[in-house]
Design a protein around this motif. Structure first.
Motif, PDB file in Angstrom:
ATOM      1  N   TYR A  63       9.353 -29.270 -11.377  1.00 35.45           N
ATOM      2  CA  TYR A  63       9.394 -29.761 -10.076  1.00 35.45           C
ATOM      3  C   TYR A  63      10.894 -30.373  -9.444  1.00 35.45           C
ATOM      4  CZ  TYR A  63      10.729 -32.362 -14.292  1.00 35.45           C
ATOM      5  OH  TYR A  63      11.743 -32.929 -15.019  1.00 35.45           O
ATOM      6  N   GLN A  64      12.115 -28.755  -9.712  1.00 38.10           N
ATOM      7  CA  GLN A  64      13.350 -28.860  -9.850  1.00 38.10           C
ATOM      8  C   GLN A  64      13.583 -27.317  -8.693  1.00 38.10           C
ATOM      9  OE1 GLN A  64      14.356 -28.237 -13.707  1.00 38.10           O
ATOM     10  NE2 GLN A  64      16.482 -30.249 -12.945  1.00 38.10           N
ATOM     11  N   ASP A  65      13.845 -27.699  -7.481  1.00 35.00           N
ATOM     12  CA  ASP A  65      14.803 -26.499  -6.972  1.00 35.00           C
ATOM     13  C   ASP A  65      15.226 -25.492  -7.225  1.00 35.00           C
ATOM     14  OD1 ASP A  65      15.776 -25.022  -4.826  1.00 35.00           O
ATOM     15  OD2 ASP A  65      16.407 -26.394  -3.285  1.00 35.00           O
ATOM     16  N   PRO A  66      14.575 -24.078  -7.682  1.00 33.86           N
ATOM     17  CA  PRO A  66      14.865 -23.079  -8.624  1.00 33.86           C
ATOM     18  C   PRO A  66      16.514 -22.385  -8.489  1.00 33.86           C
ATOM     19  CG  PRO A  66      13.087 -22.599  -8.140  1.00 33.86           C
ATOM     20  CD  PRO A  66      13.189 -24.040  -6.928  1.00 33.86           C
ATOM     21  N   HIS A  67      17.073 -23.054  -7.242  1.00 32.80           N
ATOM     22  CA  HIS A  67      18.141 -22.600  -6.670  1.00 32.80           C
ATOM     23  C   HIS A  67      19.574 -23.588  -7.475  1.00 32.80           C
ATOM     24  CE1 HIS A  67      15.167 -21.105  -3.609  1.00 32.80           C
ATOM     25  NE2 HIS A  67      16.415 -20.212  -3.751  1.00 32.80           N
ATOM     26  N   LEU A  85      15.492 -13.491 -23.619  1.00 35.80           N
ATOM     27  CA  LEU A  85      15.568 -14.276 -21.782  1.00 35.80           C
ATOM     28  C   LEU A  85      14.714 -13.394 -21.090  1.00 35.80           C
ATOM     29  CD1 LEU A  85      16.982 -16.483 -19.965  1.00 35.80           C
ATOM     30  CD2 LEU A  85      18.820 -14.862 -19.795  1.00 35.80           C
ATOM     31  N   ILE A  86      13.528 -14.612 -20.404  1.00 34.22           N
ATOM     32  CA  ILE A  86      13.060 -13.721 -19.070  1.00 34.22           C
ATOM     33  C   ILE A  86      12.950 -14.579 -17.883  1.00 34.22           C
ATOM     34  CG2 ILE A  86      10.749 -13.418 -18.155  1.00 34.22           C
ATOM     35  CD1 ILE A  86      10.459 -13.869 -21.571  1.00 34.22           C
ATOM     36  N   TYR A  87      14.049 -14.027 -17.115  1.00 34.73           N
ATOM     37  CA  TYR A  87      14.635 -14.723 -15.439  1.00 34.73           C
ATOM     38  C   TYR A  87      13.969 -13.986 -14.707  1.00 34.73           C
ATOM     39  CZ  TYR A  87      18.088 -10.905 -15.596  1.00 34.73           C
ATOM     40  OH  TYR A  87      18.988  -9.877 -15.622  1.00 34.73           O
ATOM     41  N   GLN A  88      14.090 -14.848 -13.525  1.00 32.12           N
ATOM     42  CA  GLN A  88      13.627 -14.663 -12.418  1.00 32.12           C
ATOM     43  C   GLN A  88      14.600 -13.347 -11.682  1.00 32.12           C
ATOM     44  OE1 GLN A  88      10.955 -16.160 -10.979  1.00 32.12           O
ATOM     45  NE2 GLN A  88      10.775 -16.154  -9.076  1.00 32.12           N
ATOM     46  N   GLY A  89      14.798 -13.004 -11.626  1.00 36.15           N
ATOM     47  CA  GLY A  89      16.300 -12.587 -10.647  1.00 36.15           C
ATOM     48  C   GLY A  89      16.902 -12.447  -9.187  1.00 36.15           C
ATOM     49  N   LEU A  90      17.151 -11.349  -8.215  1.00 39.89           N
ATOM     50  CA  LEU A  90      17.365 -11.166  -7.558  1.00 39.89           C
ATOM     51  C   LEU A  90      18.018 -12.504  -6.875  1.00 39.89           C
ATOM     52  CD1 LEU A  90      13.731  -9.909  -6.103  1.00 39.89           C
ATOM     53  CD2 LEU A  90      15.290  -8.803  -6.477  1.00 39.89           C
ATOM     54  N   ASP A  91      19.130 -12.580  -7.812  1.00 45.59           N
ATOM     55  CA  ASP A  91      20.094 -13.931  -7.908  1.00 45.59           C
ATOM     56  C   ASP A  91      19.336 -15.165  -7.727  1.00 45.59           C
ATOM     57  OD1 ASP A  91      21.967 -11.878  -8.060  1.00 45.59           O
ATOM     58  OD2 ASP A  91      23.126 -11.699  -5.918  1.00 45.59           O
ATOM     59  N   LEU A  92      18.472 -15.550  -7.979  1.00 47.65           N
ATOM     60  CA  LEU A  92      17.820 -16.336  -7.484  1.00 47.65           C
ATOM     61  C   LEU A  92      18.212 -17.958  -8.721  1.00 47.65           C
ATOM     62  CD1 LEU A  92      15.005 -19.127  -6.072  1.00 47.65           C
ATOM     63  CD2 LEU A  92      14.874 -18.357  -8.336  1.00 47.65           C
ATOM     64  N   GLU A  93      18.948 -17.113  -9.609  1.00 49.99           N
ATOM     65  CA  GLU A  93      19.651 -18.371 -10.598  1.00 49.99           C
ATOM     66  C   GLU A  93      20.945 -17.582 -10.589  1.00 49.99           C
ATOM     67  OE1 GLU A  93      15.674 -16.503 -13.038  1.00 49.99           O
ATOM     68  OE2 GLU A  93      16.860 -15.877 -11.576  1.00 49.99           O
ATOM     69  N   LEU A  94      21.391 -17.582  -9.634  1.00 44.48           N
ATOM     70  CA  LEU A  94      23.050 -16.811  -9.689  1.00 44.48           C
ATOM     71  C   LEU A  94      23.716 -18.105  -9.630  1.00 44.48           C
ATOM     72  CD1 LEU A  94      24.663 -14.509  -9.278  1.00 44.48           C
ATOM     73  CD2 LEU A  94      24.920 -15.457  -6.748  1.00 44.48           C
ATOM     74  N   GLY A  95      23.332 -19.261  -9.285  1.00 42.57           N
ATOM     75  CA  GLY A  95      24.555 -20.580  -9.424  1.00 42.57           C
ATOM     76  C   GLY A  95      24.295 -20.942 -10.769  1.00 42.57           C
ATOM     77  N   TRP A  96      23.508 -21.214 -11.694  1.00 40.72           N
ATOM     78  CA  TRP A  96      23.325 -21.000 -12.588  1.00 40.72           C
ATOM     79  C   TRP A  96      23.152 -21.058 -14.806  1.00 40.72           C
ATOM     80  CZ3 TRP A  96      18.418 -21.465 -15.348  1.00 40.72           C
ATOM     81  CH2 TRP A  96      17.522 -21.459 -14.304  1.00 40.72           C
ATOM     82  N   LEU A  97      22.610 -19.524 -14.317  1.00 38.91           N
ATOM     83  CA  LEU A  97      22.565 -18.940 -15.460  1.00 38.91           C
ATOM     84  C   LEU A  97      23.353 -17.702 -15.598  1.00 38.91           C
ATOM     85  CD1 LEU A  97      19.823 -18.371 -17.525  1.00 38.91           C
ATOM     86  CD2 LEU A  97      19.098 -16.496 -15.927  1.00 38.91           C
ATOM     87  N   PRO A  98      24.344 -17.302 -14.953  1.00 35.29           N
ATOM     88  CA  PRO A  98      25.083 -16.788 -15.679  1.00 35.29           C
ATOM     89  C   PRO A  98      26.362 -17.517 -16.520  1.00 35.29           C
ATOM     90  CG  PRO A  98      24.850 -16.221 -13.003  1.00 35.29           C
ATOM     91  CD  PRO A  98      24.245 -17.191 -13.445  1.00 35.29           C
ATOM     92  N   VAL A  99      26.374 -18.494 -15.789  1.00 34.96           N
ATOM     93  CA  VAL A  99      27.937 -19.332 -16.927  1.00 34.96           C
ATOM     94  C   VAL A  99      26.794 -19.505 -18.174  1.00 34.96           C
ATOM     95  CG1 VAL A  99      27.092 -21.051 -15.479  1.00 34.96           C
ATOM     96  CG2 VAL A  99      29.823 -20.991 -17.161  1.00 34.96           C
ATOM     97  N   LEU A 100      25.716 -19.889 -18.268  1.00 33.32           N
ATOM     98  CA  LEU A 100      24.664 -19.946 -19.779  1.00 33.32           C
ATOM     99  C   LEU A 100      24.883 -18.441 -20.009  1.00 33.32           C
ATOM    100  CD1 LEU A 100      21.987 -22.218 -18.159  1.00 33.32           C
ATOM    101  CD2 LEU A 100      24.058 -23.221 -19.374  1.00 33.32           C
ATOM    102  N   ALA A 261       5.387 -27.781   2.434  1.00 33.74           N
ATOM    103  CA  ALA A 261       6.893 -28.191   2.270  1.00 33.74           C
ATOM    104  C   ALA A 261       6.715 -28.376   0.602  1.00 33.74           C
ATOM    105  CB  ALA A 261       7.835 -29.144   2.516  1.00 33.74           C
ATOM    106  N   GLU A 262       7.273 -27.649  -0.237  1.00 39.87           N
ATOM    107  CA  GLU A 262       7.640 -28.174  -1.576  1.00 39.87           C
ATOM    108  C   GLU A 262       7.996 -29.928  -2.230  1.00 39.87           C
ATOM    109  OE1 GLU A 262       8.591 -23.482  -2.090  1.00 39.87           O
ATOM    110  OE2 GLU A 262       8.220 -24.948   0.005  1.00 39.87           O
ATOM    111  N   SER A 263       7.763 -30.693  -2.826  1.00 42.91           N
ATOM    112  CA  SER A 263       8.604 -31.679  -3.011  1.00 42.91           C
ATOM    113  C   SER A 263       9.779 -31.828  -3.042  1.00 42.91           C
ATOM    114  CB  SER A 263       8.281 -32.250  -4.822  1.00 42.91           C
ATOM    115  OG  SER A 263       7.720 -31.788  -5.738  1.00 42.91           O
ATOM    116  N   PHE A 264      10.579 -30.767  -3.259  1.00 42.40           N
ATOM    117  CA  PHE A 264      12.455 -30.852  -4.082  1.00 42.40           C
ATOM    118  C   PHE A 264      12.471 -30.771  -2.319  1.00 42.40           C
ATOM    119  CE2 PHE A 264      10.775 -26.997  -6.532  1.00 42.40           C
ATOM    120  CZ  PHE A 264      10.735 -26.249  -4.895  1.00 42.40           C
TER     121      PHE A 264
END
Length: 322
Positions: A63-67, A85-100, A261-264
């Motif tokens: 239910y979260q905006d994945p960006h 680790l499995i992730y979406q890629g194409l910079d979708l998680e760029l704002g939060w995954l690299p730091v983790l 539209a999505e709920s978020f």
């Protein structure tokens, strides 16, 4: 005294050794493959492929905006223990995954070439909207490697599941046949469901729709819908009054039937646009876990297709009545 020593030897050496042999001979795994997924679609698929051989933890909620996801310390702990680790890629998680990933200090996932790191976008062949010109911030939240919302084409779910199975076979070769069998069953089930969904959507091919964000492009392509506009003037940019006015005008001219539209995302503007254009407005889930009862990838598309066909059938009935 010797009898006592023999008893202790039997108790602390012989019995544990026998138990270990039993575990090995019966194929009972001594440790599960630890998987961390960035998004719940991958969590659901990994669980179906890995079964009781894996332990899966997920970061973003459906239910979260994945960006935009908070990079909480608990995620670093999970990543530190991860084998995969499995992730979406194409910079979708760029704002939060690299730091983790960096904070995890886990060599199994920090290297891009490690078997423990799986960018699921590399498993998909039909990436849409790969920019052919230089990308800059004036273009909005454009992803420089293409549209990352590829999991909304269910055929890509099969490709991703195959990649997950192959990576698990590489990490845990002793259970390779188990993962392969689970993938085969998953692919068969999903292939049959895709045929059903395509049959249900067939009467509505060519339907003109507008979405809030460019997250439904893959679904529209697969379903045969004509996506004529977006409420966001540019990805990630809120709509201005002038953009909304122009969109409403264009929707009336194009006879748009549906707004999604999505709920978020903000609902007020989307509802107003639908009302002023005589379109149906749907808040649709775009990920596993977006609502209660959507626990599998198949259930996600069951929900999307059921709600879409119900809404579009209503539109058709209204048109017939008038």
């Amino acid at each position: 005294m010797k009898a006592r020593n023999k008893f202790l030897y039997f108790l602390f050496v012989t019995i544990p050794s026998l138990l270990l042999l039993i575990f090995i001979s019966t194929g009972v795994a001594l440790a599960k493959v630890r998987i961390v997924t960035s998004l719940p679609d991958f969590e659901a698929i990994a669980k179906e492929i890995g079964g009781d051989k894996v332990e899966v933890k997920n970061i973003a909620k459906g239910y979260q905006d994945p960006h935009f996801v908070d990079a909480k310390p608990i995620f670093i702990r999970d990543l530190n223990r991860a084998d995969l680790l499995i992730y979406q890629g194409l910079d979708l998680e760029l704002g939060w995954l690299p730091v983790l990933i960096t904070g995890s200090r886990n060599s199994k996932i920090t290297s891009l070439s490690s078997p423990g790191r799986l960018d699921a976008s590399t498993l998909v062949s039909n990436i849409l909207e790969v920019p052919i010109t230089k990308v800059d911030r004036s273009m909005g939240d454009i992803h420089p490697f293409g549209n990352p919302h590829y999991m909304l084409d269910p055929s890509n779910g099969i490709l991703v599941a195959k990649g997950i199975a192959e990576r698990l076979e590489q990490i845990d070769p002793e259970n390779a046949s188990f993962y392969e069998d689970n993938f085969r069953q998953f692919a068969n089930r999903l292939t049959k469901k895709i045929r059903v969904w395509e049959t249900e959507l067939a009467p509505f091919k060519g339907t003109k729709i507008v979405a809030y964000h460019k997250s439904w492009d893959y679904f529209a392509n697969w379903a045969g819908f004509d996506e004529v506009g977006w409420i966001e003037p540019k990805p990630g940019i809120p709509p201005s009054p002038s953009h909304v006015a122009n969109l409403i005008k264009n929707m009336k001219q194009s006879d748009v039937k549906l707004v999604i539209a999505e709920s978020f995302y903000p609902q007020k503007t989307a509802r107003i646009i639908a009302e002023k254009t005589g379109s149906e407005f749907l808040v649709l889930p775009s990920s596993v876990g977006a609502r209660q009862g959507i626990d599998t990838y198949t259930q996600l598309f069951d929900t999307i297709v059921n709600e879409l066909t119900a809404a579009l059938s209503k539109v058709k009935n209204v048109e017939k009545a008038t």
